[in-house]
Design a protein around this motif. Structure first.
Motif, PDB file in Angstrom:
ATOM      1  N   ILE A 146       0.844  -1.206   0.000  1.00  0.00           N
ATOM      2  CA  ILE A 146       0.000   0.000   0.000  1.00  0.00           C
ATOM      3  C   ILE A 146       0.873   1.248   0.000  1.00  0.00           C
ATOM      4  N   ALA A 147       1.941   1.235   0.809  1.00  0.00           N
ATOM      5  CA  ALA A 147       2.839   2.400   0.875  1.00  0.00           C
ATOM      6  C   ALA A 147       3.527   2.625  -0.473  1.00  0.00           C
ATOM      7  N   GLU A 148       3.911   1.515  -1.139  1.00  0.00           N
ATOM      8  CA  GLU A 148       4.560   1.632  -2.449  1.00  0.00           C
ATOM      9  C   GLU A 148       3.607   2.233  -3.483  1.00  0.00           C
ATOM     10  N   LYS A 149       2.336   1.775  -3.446  1.00  0.00           N
ATOM     11  CA  LYS A 149       1.344   2.323  -4.386  1.00  0.00           C
ATOM     12  C   LYS A 149       1.142   3.824  -4.150  1.00  0.00           C
ATOM     13  N   ARG A 150       1.065   4.193  -2.866  1.00  0.00           N
ATOM     14  CA  ARG A 150       0.888   5.614  -2.556  1.00  0.00           C
ATOM     15  C   ARG A 150       2.074   6.433  -3.050  1.00  0.00           C
ATOM     16  N   LYS A 151       3.276   5.875  -2.866  1.00  0.00           N
ATOM     17  CA  LYS A 151       4.484   6.580  -3.295  1.00  0.00           C
ATOM     18  C   LYS A 151       4.480   6.776  -4.812  1.00  0.00           C
ATOM     19  N   GLN A 152       4.096   5.700  -5.543  1.00  0.00           N
ATOM     20  CA  GLN A 152       4.054   5.799  -7.002  1.00  0.00           C
ATOM     21  C   GLN A 152       2.998   6.817  -7.444  1.00  0.00           C
ATOM     22  N   ALA A 153       1.834   6.818  -6.781  1.00  0.00           N
ATOM     23  CA  ALA A 153       0.781   7.778  -7.140  1.00  0.00           C
ATOM     24  C   ALA A 153       1.254   9.208  -6.884  1.00  0.00           C
ATOM     25  N   ALA A 154       1.977   9.420  -5.769  1.00  0.00           N
ATOM     26  CA  ALA A 154       2.487  10.757  -5.449  1.00  0.00           C
ATOM     27  C   ALA A 154       3.513  11.199  -6.492  1.00  0.00           C
ATOM     28  N   GLU A 155       4.377  10.258  -6.918  1.00  0.00           N
ATOM     29  CA  GLU A 155       5.375  10.590  -7.948  1.00  0.00           C
ATOM     30  C   GLU A 155       4.694  10.939  -9.269  1.00  0.00           C
ATOM     31  N   ALA A 156       3.634  10.174  -9.625  1.00  0.00           N
ATOM     32  CA  ALA A 156       2.909  10.451 -10.874  1.00  0.00           C
ATOM     33  C   ALA A 156       2.267  11.841 -10.830  1.00  0.00           C
ATOM     34  N   ARG A 157       1.666  12.176  -9.671  1.00  0.00           N
ATOM     35  CA  ARG A 157       1.062  13.511  -9.546  1.00  0.00           C
ATOM     36  C   ARG A 157       2.118  14.601  -9.655  1.00  0.00           C
ATOM     37  N   GLN A 158       3.306  14.356  -9.064  1.00  0.00           N
ATOM     38  CA  GLN A 158       4.396  15.338  -9.132  1.00  0.00           C
ATOM     39  C   GLN A 158       4.843  15.537 -10.574  1.00  0.00           C
ATOM     40  N   ARG A 159       4.989  14.426 -11.323  1.00  0.00           N
ATOM     41  CA  ARG A 159       5.398  14.541 -12.745  1.00  0.00           C
ATOM     42  C   ARG A 159       4.356  15.304 -13.545  1.00  0.00           C
ATOM     43  N   GLU A 160       3.085  15.013 -13.251  1.00  0.00           N
ATOM     44  CA  GLU A 160       2.014  15.700 -13.970  1.00  0.00           C
ATOM     45  C   GLU A 160       2.044  17.204 -13.685  1.00  0.00           C
ATOM     46  N   ARG A 161       2.268  17.577 -12.428  1.00  0.00           N
ATOM     47  CA  ARG A 161       2.362  18.995 -12.071  1.00  0.00           C
ATOM     48  C   ARG A 161       3.517  19.674 -12.799  1.00  0.00           C
ATOM     49  N   GLU A 162       4.669  18.963 -12.813  1.00  0.00           N
ATOM     50  CA  GLU A 162       5.849  19.537 -13.491  1.00  0.00           C
ATOM     51  C   GLU A 162       5.592  19.712 -14.982  1.00  0.00           C
ATOM     52  N   ALA A 163       4.906  18.713 -15.602  1.00  0.00           N
ATOM     53  CA  ALA A 163       4.612  18.799 -17.029  1.00  0.00           C
ATOM     54  C   ALA A 163       3.669  19.977 -17.318  1.00  0.00           C
ATOM     55  N   LYS A 164       2.671  20.154 -16.470  1.00  0.00           N
ATOM     56  CA  LYS A 164       1.735  21.267 -16.659  1.00  0.00           C
ATOM     57  C   LYS A 164       2.449  22.618 -16.499  1.00  0.00           C
ATOM     58  N   GLN A 165       3.370  22.661 -15.512  1.00  0.00           N
ATOM     59  CA  GLN A 165       4.122  23.907 -15.293  1.00  0.00           C
ATOM     60  C   GLN A 165       4.979  24.244 -16.511  1.00  0.00           C
ATOM     61  N   LYS A 166       5.669  23.217 -17.050  1.00  0.00           N
ATOM     62  CA  LYS A 166       6.493  23.441 -18.256  1.00  0.00           C
ATOM     63  C   LYS A 166       5.628  23.896 -19.419  1.00  0.00           C
ATOM     64  N   ASP A 167       4.465  23.246 -19.567  1.00  0.00           N
ATOM     65  CA  ASP A 167       3.545  23.588 -20.648  1.00  0.00           C
ATOM     66  C   ASP A 167       3.080  25.043 -20.520  1.00  0.00           C
TER      67      ASP A 167
END
Length: 202
Positions: A146-167
Motif C-alpha cells: 500500500i505504501a509503495e502504491k501511494r508513493k508511485q501515485a504521489a510521484e505520478a502527480r508530481q510529474r504531472e504537475r511539473e509537465a503542466k508547469q512546463k507547458d
C-alpha cells in the motif's frame, strides 16, 4: 419521673435488667415507594421470602423429629442393607486368584509391534552448502504494498504537475510577441501540438 442513675451511669431499672429491644422486621426495597408497580413488586418479593422461611423452619422441625426418633446409619450399614446381608455376617474374604478378565487378557497372544519407519537422512547438496529455507513472509507485506502504491501515485502527480508547469511556461513564451510586436505562430503551434499529443496519449 426519670429512673435513677446507677453507679455505672446507665439508665436501667432498679433490678438491673436491660429493657427488651423491639425486633425490627426486615425490609425489601426503599420504604418511601409510591403505590404502583415497583411497590407491589417489592411486597411480592418480601412475601415470597417470608413463605420460604416458614417452609424451611417447618422442614427443619420435621427433620429434627425424625433424626431424634431414628439413629443415623453409617455408610457401612447402608451398604450392607443394599446387598441384603445383616450386620452379624462378615464379608467374604477376597480371593487370591486373578480376576477372570485379567486371565483372558493374559491368555491372548501379544500383538506384533508395528515397525516405525526410520527417518531418512538428509542428502547433502552438491555444492556442499546447507539447504536454505524459504524466507518467512513478512508481517507487513500488505502495508508495504500500500505504501509503495501511494508513493508511485504521489510521484505520478508530481510529474504531472511539473509537465503542466512546463507547458504553461512554454505557452507564455510562445505567446510573447517578437521584436516587431507580431505573434510567433510556429512556437505556438509546437506548444499546442505537444499538448494535444499528451492528451491523446493519456
Amino acid at each position: 419521673m426519670a429512673p435513677k442513675r446507677t453507679h455505672d451511669g446507665d439508665f436501667f431499672a432498679k433490678d438491673g435488667a436491660e429493657p427488651a429491644k423491639k425486633r425490627k422486621g426486615f425490609s425489601v426495597g426503599p420504604a418511601n415507594l409510591p403505590d404502583g408497580t415497583y411497590r407491589r413488586k417489592t411486597q411480592k418479593i418480601k412475601s415470597d421470602l417470608i413463605q420460604k422461611a416458614k417452609v424451611k423452619k417447618a422442614y427443619a422441625k420435621i427433620k429434627a423429629k425424625e433424626s431424634a426418633t431414628k439413629a443415623p446409619k453409617s455408610a457401612y450399614e447402608r451398604a450392607a442393607e443394599e446387598e441384603g446381608t445383616t450386620q452379624g455376617t462378615e464379608p467374604e474374604p477376597a480371593s487370591l486368584g486373578l480376576h477372570p478378565d485379567r486371565v483372558t487378557m493374559l491368555n491372548e497372544p501379544e500383538p506384533e509391534p508395528v515397525p516405525t519407519p526410520a527417518p531418512r537422512p538428509r542428502r547433502p547438496r552438491e555444492d556442499g552448502k546447507r539447504q536454505s529455507r524459504p524466507p518467512k513472509p513478512s508481517a507487513f507485506t500488505k502495508e508495504m504494498e500500500i505504501a509503495e502504491k501511494r508513493k508511485q501515485a504521489a510521484e505520478a502527480r508530481q510529474r504531472e504537475r511539473e509537465a503542466k508547469q512546463k507547458d504553461r511556461e512554454a505557452t507564455l513564451r510562445a505567446k510573447r510577441p517578437d521584436q516587431f510586436g507580431k505573434r510567433r505562430l510556429g512556437r505556438e503551434s509546437n506548444v499546442l501540438l505537444s499538448r494535444v499529443q499528451r492528451m491523446v496519449g493519456q
